[in-house]
Motif scaffolding. Structure first.
Motif, PDB file in Angstrom:
ATOM      1  N   UNK A 266       0.816  -1.216   0.000  1.00 27.77           N
ATOM      2  CA  UNK A 266       0.000   0.000   0.000  1.00 27.77           C
ATOM      3  C   UNK A 266       0.843   1.256   0.000  1.00 27.77           C
ATOM      4  N   UNK A 267       2.069   1.165  -0.504  1.00 32.55           N
ATOM      5  CA  UNK A 267       2.978   2.308  -0.465  1.00 32.55           C
ATOM      6  C   UNK A 267       2.667   3.347  -1.534  1.00 32.55           C
ATOM      7  N   UNK A 268       1.930   2.957  -2.565  1.00 34.32           N
ATOM      8  CA  UNK A 268       1.588   3.897  -3.631  1.00 34.32           C
ATOM      9  C   UNK A 268       0.118   4.279  -3.596  1.00 34.32           C
ATOM     10  N   UNK A 269      -0.336   4.931  -4.648  1.00 36.38           N
ATOM     11  CA  UNK A 269      -1.730   5.355  -4.722  1.00 36.38           C
ATOM     12  C   UNK A 269      -2.671   4.176  -4.940  1.00 36.38           C
ATOM     13  N   UNK A 270      -2.156   3.107  -5.555  1.00 35.29           N
ATOM     14  CA  UNK A 270      -2.961   1.933  -5.843  1.00 35.29           C
ATOM     15  C   UNK A 270      -2.490   0.759  -5.000  1.00 35.29           C
ATOM     16  N   UNK A 271      -3.420   0.085  -4.347  1.00 31.35           N
ATOM     17  CA  UNK A 271      -3.070  -1.095  -3.556  1.00 31.35           C
ATOM     18  C   UNK A 271      -2.752  -2.247  -4.500  1.00 31.35           C
ATOM     19  N   UNK A 272      -1.608  -2.905  -4.271  1.00 30.65           N
ATOM     20  CA  UNK A 272      -1.199  -4.042  -5.085  1.00 30.65           C
ATOM     21  C   UNK A 272      -1.249  -5.322  -4.256  1.00 30.65           C
ATOM     22  N   UNK A 309      -9.335 -12.979  -7.025  1.00 30.77           N
ATOM     23  CA  UNK A 309      -8.695 -11.817  -7.642  1.00 30.77           C
ATOM     24  C   UNK A 309      -9.092 -10.516  -6.940  1.00 30.77           C
ATOM     25  N   UNK A 310      -8.160  -9.548  -6.860  1.00 35.26           N
ATOM     26  CA  UNK A 310      -8.480  -8.270  -6.208  1.00 35.26           C
ATOM     27  C   UNK A 310      -9.522  -7.499  -7.003  1.00 35.26           C
ATOM     28  N   UNK A 311     -10.370  -6.776  -6.293  1.00 33.61           N
ATOM     29  CA  UNK A 311     -11.439  -6.030  -6.972  1.00 33.61           C
ATOM     30  C   UNK A 311     -10.885  -4.926  -7.866  1.00 33.61           C
ATOM     31  N   UNK A 312      -9.710  -4.381  -7.525  1.00 33.81           N
ATOM     32  CA  UNK A 312      -9.147  -3.331  -8.379  1.00 33.81           C
ATOM     33  C   UNK A 312      -8.314  -3.899  -9.514  1.00 33.81           C
TER      34      UNK A 312
END
Length: 355
Positions: A266-272, A309-312
Motif C-alpha cells: 500500500x505504499x503507492x496510490x494503488x493497492x497491489x 482476484x483483487x477487486x481493483x
C-alpha cells in the motif's frame, strides 16, 4: 394569554443564559490538567501501538529493515490543549532510552517512555490463538484482543444495532478458547433495508460503523512486512440449513465458510496484491480439523476462482515489498451481500503463519 406569558418567560431565560455566557471567563474552572498520549505511530510500523497509560509506556514494532536510530513519529494525538515534545515528524534515535514529554494546559508534565522493537523474520499475528477478549467501553459484547489496541476487529458493532452480536469467545476445551462466528437472521426490521442476514466476520483491521454505507465500515488490513509460505488454522463448520438473502427470501443455495489471507503493498496510490491464500468450503466439519493453505505470491494461476482476484485488478510482482496483511474469517462467504445460511457456525483456533 398563557401562551404569550410562556413565550415571554422563555425569552427572558434565553436572554439570561446568553448574558451569563458572555460574562464567563474561559478559565473560570481552571486550565486543563490532561496530558495523555492518545494515539502514537511511527514510520515503518507493523501491527498496532500498545499504550499503557498507567505506566506511561508505549510499545511499537517496526519492520526488520527499519533504521530505528533515525526514525520519526508520523502520527501523534494528545489530550486537548496539551502539547508534545518531540513532535510529529521530529527525528529520534530510538536505539537509546526515548521519552515523549506531554505538557498540559496548566503546565503539568507526563513523560512517556517509547520502546521501539524490530519485527522478527518469522512473526506471528497478535492473539493468533484467539484466547484474549475484551469488552469495549459501554458495550455488552466482547471483541478479540486484550484491549482497543488489538489488530483484530469484528462486525459486532454493526450487528448489535439490529440484533445480537455474532462473533464471540468460545471454550473449545478446558482453558482453551477460540472464536465463534455465527450467521444471524436479524428479522423483519433489518429486511426492510435488505440487510436481514448478518454473517459473523472477524478480520485484521478496524471497524468504523457507517450506517449509510455498512459495507464501508470494515477497514481491512494491518501493517506487516514478513513473507510467510502458508498459514494453518484449526476449525469446525456447520452450515445453516435455511439460506436467505437480505430481504428474508429463502434461496436454493448452500452456505460456505471463508478463511483467507491477503498480503498487499500500500505504499503507492494503488493497492497491489502481493500474496493470496484462500480457503472456502461448505463441508460440514464437526470435529476440529487443521488445514494448511499455501500463499501464492504474484500472479494467480490460470483457472483460479474469480473471487481470489483483487477487486481493483492490480496484482504486484512476487518480489514486491509487503506493507500490510489482511486475514479474514466469515461464517458465510456471501456475507458482504447480506446472504447466508441462518445459524451457520464457524469456530476457529490456533492460527499460525508458516515460514
Amino acid at each position: 394569554m398563557k401562551q404569550l406569558e410562556s413565550f415571554y418567560g422563555l425569552f427572558i431565560a434565553i436572554f439570561i443564559i446568553l448574558v451569563c455566557h458572555a460574562c464567563l471567563d474561559e478559565h473560570r474552572f481552571g486550565k486543563s490538567s490532561l496530558n495523555q498520549i492518545l494515539h502514537f505511530s511511527v514510520a515503518g510500523q507493523v501491527g498496532n501501538t500498545q499504550i499503557v497509560s498507567d505506566s506511561l509506556l508505549i510499545r511499537v514494532t517496526v519492520g526488520s529493515q527499519v533504521n530505528t536510530a533515525n526514525l520519526f513519529a508520523d502520527s501523534i494525538r494528545v489530550s486537548s490543549y496539551a502539547r508534545v515534545n518531540p513532535g510529529k515528524g521530529d527525528l529520534v534515535d530510538f536505539t537509546k532510552p526515548t521519552f515523549y514529554e506531554v505538557t498540559a494546559e496548566n503546565g503539568s508534565v507526563a513523560k512517556y517512555r517509547v520502546i521501539v522493537t524490530k519485527e522478527t523474520a518469522t512473526p506471528q499475528l497478535e492473539n493468533s490463538g484467539f484466547k484474549d477478549w475484551y469488552t469495549p467501553a459501554g458495550k455488552n459484547y466482547q471483541e478479540p484482543g486484550k484491549d482497543e489496541n488489538t489488530i483484530w476487529a469484528s462486525g459486532n458493532a454493526g450487528v448489535v444495532t439490529l440484533g445480537q452480536a455474532n462473533v464471540e469467545k468460545t471454550e473449545i476445551a478446558p482453558g482453551d478458547f477460540g472464536a465463534k462466528l455465527i450467521t444471524r437472521d436479524l428479522g423483519p426490521l433489518a429486511q426492510l433495508v435488505k440487510q436481514g442476514i448478518a454473517a459473523g466476520s472477524m478480520f485484521t483491521g478496524k471497524f468504523q460503523l457507517n450506517i449509510s454505507n455498512p459495507l464501508s465500515s470494515a477497514k481491512f488490513g494491518t501493517p506487516f512486512s514478513a513473507r510467510p509460505k502458508s498459514f494453518s488454522i484449526t476449525y469446525t463448520y456447520v452450515p445453516g440449513l435455511v439460506y436467505k438473502n437480505g430481504q428474508g427470501q429463502v434461496l436454493d443455495k448452500k452456505d460456505q465458510a471463508d478463511i483467507y489471507l491477503l498480503l498487499e503493498n500500500r505504499s503507492g496510490e494503488t493497492i497491489k496484491r502481493i500474496g493470496t491464500a484462500w480457503f472456502r468450503s461448505g463441508d460440514k466439519v464437526e470435529s476440529p480439523k487443521e488445514i494448511t493453505i499455501p500463499i501464492i505470491y504474484g500472479n494467480l494461476p490460470q483457472g483460479s476462482p474469480e473471487f481470489w482476484f483483487p477487486t481493483n485488478g492490480t496484482i504486484g510482482n512476487a518480489t514486491d515489498e509487503i506493507t500490510h496483511i489482511s486475514f479474514v474469517l466469515a461464517s458465510s462467504a456471501a456475507g458482504a451481500n447480506f446472504e447466508g445460511g441462518v445459524n451457520s457456525t464457524l469456530i476457529v483456533n490456533n492460527l499460525k503463519l508458516n515460514y
